[in-house]
Design an enzyme around this catalytic site. Structure first.
Site, PDB file in Angstrom:
ATOM      1  CB  ALA A 181      -0.932  -0.013   1.205  1.00 13.72           C
ATOM      2  CG  ASP A 182       3.166   2.708   3.432  1.00 17.65           C
ATOM      3  OD1 ASP A 182       2.808   3.884   3.556  1.00 17.65           O
ATOM      4  OD2 ASP A 182       3.080   1.871   4.342  1.00 17.65           O
ATOM      5  CG  LEU A 183       6.709   0.050  -0.918  1.00 15.96           C
ATOM      6  CD1 LEU A 183       7.406  -1.287  -1.027  1.00 15.96           C
ATOM      7  CD2 LEU A 183       7.727   1.170  -0.827  1.00 15.96           C
TER       8      LEU A 183
END
Length: 389
Positions: A181-183
């Site tokens: 999700a972050d990446l």
């Protein structure tokens, strides 16, 4: 060593030379995005809280390391400069505005509304820099019912449905091992910024980018969503197997190591059977097509399991690849970084840090013929560039 041009000449300077980025980001999604910009030559100025800095500077150290070794901070912050600014101090506002006036890009990943309270939102800053590209990364975006919810990677994986399709079919939902999700949010932000910079070259206009991590993750579904979009069937967990191909998945070998195979297309199936060496398998009516193999997936796995367990993993990986059937060992990170292929691709980057000495980090994947594609400046100390800027 930097990659050279195909004609053997040395690559030119970095593709983003001359771009100034003011980086208000912290933790992972924002810092990863701005690190990619910095790798490619942008001058990224990281704005950090005095005496504390990015939250990742204060995360735990590992055995044999000291609290000064900011191991969580290093992987996302190479090639940047750091200055300390108290965003709530009006006396520091002129200093900050002078920096933004000369900037091309601002990136922030605070909760929506935070930058507006500080007078650092896009509408405020474009008055002093009309051509500014401003990217806001958040969990759920600047609009919608979830706008104000706090978000972490695993929470976004849950709400975007990724955990529901991750794990073994008979097991509970699982978080994907990487911070997807972050990446994914970081990489979409990176590409949105580059798109906006390109558009500005043609129009002279700045741009506001509303980048939602949950939107970014949802957009990656592609084939995983195809069946639901077509006939309404909700995708489920398939473990290491590809739901649309058989045989696929992981198998343990005689040396106790696992391999991943992909023999599921009808073109590959005869070759796969040639390597496996089970009499009559290729002609078995249960397995003659991918469609029938999917229907009889369990029976096929029961046949393949003892065969693949009869030889070491290296034997099978070499045998399958020799005949054009995709197969690979299921490596640990240690295996990957010791692999001759990834060494040849220079995917480990070693940097010299003023406190931690040599630090190891994963390199970016960019390989351009005409430009340098990574710098080798270590992550900055907190406030290291206060005097420079």
């Amino acid at each position: 060593m930097q990659q050279n041009q195909n004609d053997g000449t040395a690559p030119q300077d970095y593709p983003l030379d001359g771009i100034r980025v003011v980086d208000f980001t912290h933790v992972l999604s924002g810092p990863y995005c701005t690190m990619l910009l910095a790798d490619l030559g942008a001058d990224v100025v990281k704005i950090e809280r005095p005496d504390r800095g990015d939250e990742n500077r204060r995360m735990r150290s590992y055995p044999g390391r000291t609290p000064e070794d900011e191991d969580y901070f290093y992987p996302m912050n190479r090639n940047k400069r750091s200055i300390e600014v108290n965003l709530k101090d009006p006396d520091q506002r002129p200093r900050l505005e002078a920096l933004i006036r000369e900037a091309d890009v601002v990136v922030e990943n605070f909760t929506p509304g935070t930058m507006k309270k500080l007078g650092l939102d896009y509408d405020s800053l474009r008055k002093i820099n009309p051509g500014l590209i401003y990217c806001s990364i958040s969990g759920y975006g600047q609009t919608g019912p979830y706008r104000d919810r706090r978000a972490y990677d695993s929470i976004i994986q849950a709400v975007a449905g990724v955990m529901s399709i991750t794990g073994e079919p008979d097991g509970p939902p699982a978080r994907a091992g990487l911070m997807f999700a972050d990446l994914s949010g970081a990489m979409y932000a990176f590409s949105s910024i580059l798109t906006s910079l390109y558009a500005r070259e043609k129009t002279g206009k700045g741009n506001f980018i509303d980048l939602s991590m949950s939107d970014a993750l949802l957009s990656l579904y592609s084939t995983n969503a195809a069946e639901y979009m077509a006939v309404g069937r909700v995708p489920g967990r398939a473990g290491s197997e590809n739901p649309g191909r058989s045989p696929t998945g992981s198998y343990v070998c005689a040396d106790g190591k696992y391999i991943q195979i992909m023999g599921g297309s009808d073109t590959l199936w005869p070759r796969f059977c040639e390597v496996i060496g089970v009499d009559g398998l290729a002609e078995d009516p249960r397995f003659v097509s991918n469609e029938t193999r999917i229907k009889n997936r369990i029976a096929l796995r029961e046949i393949l399991t003892p065969v693949l367990d009869s030889q070491a993993s290296d034997h099978w990986v070499e045998a399958f690849n020799r005949i054009g059937v995709p197969a690979a060992p299921i490596n640990t990170l240690a295996d990957v970084l010791d692999d001759d292929h990834f060494r040849a691709r220079e995917m480990e980057l070693q940097l010299t840090h003023p406190k931690s000495g040599t630090i190891r980090t994963i390199n970016n994947p960019f390989r351009f013929s005409a430009y340098r594609t990574w710098k080798t400046n270590p992550p900055p100390l907190l406030g290291q560039h206060n005097d420079d800027l």
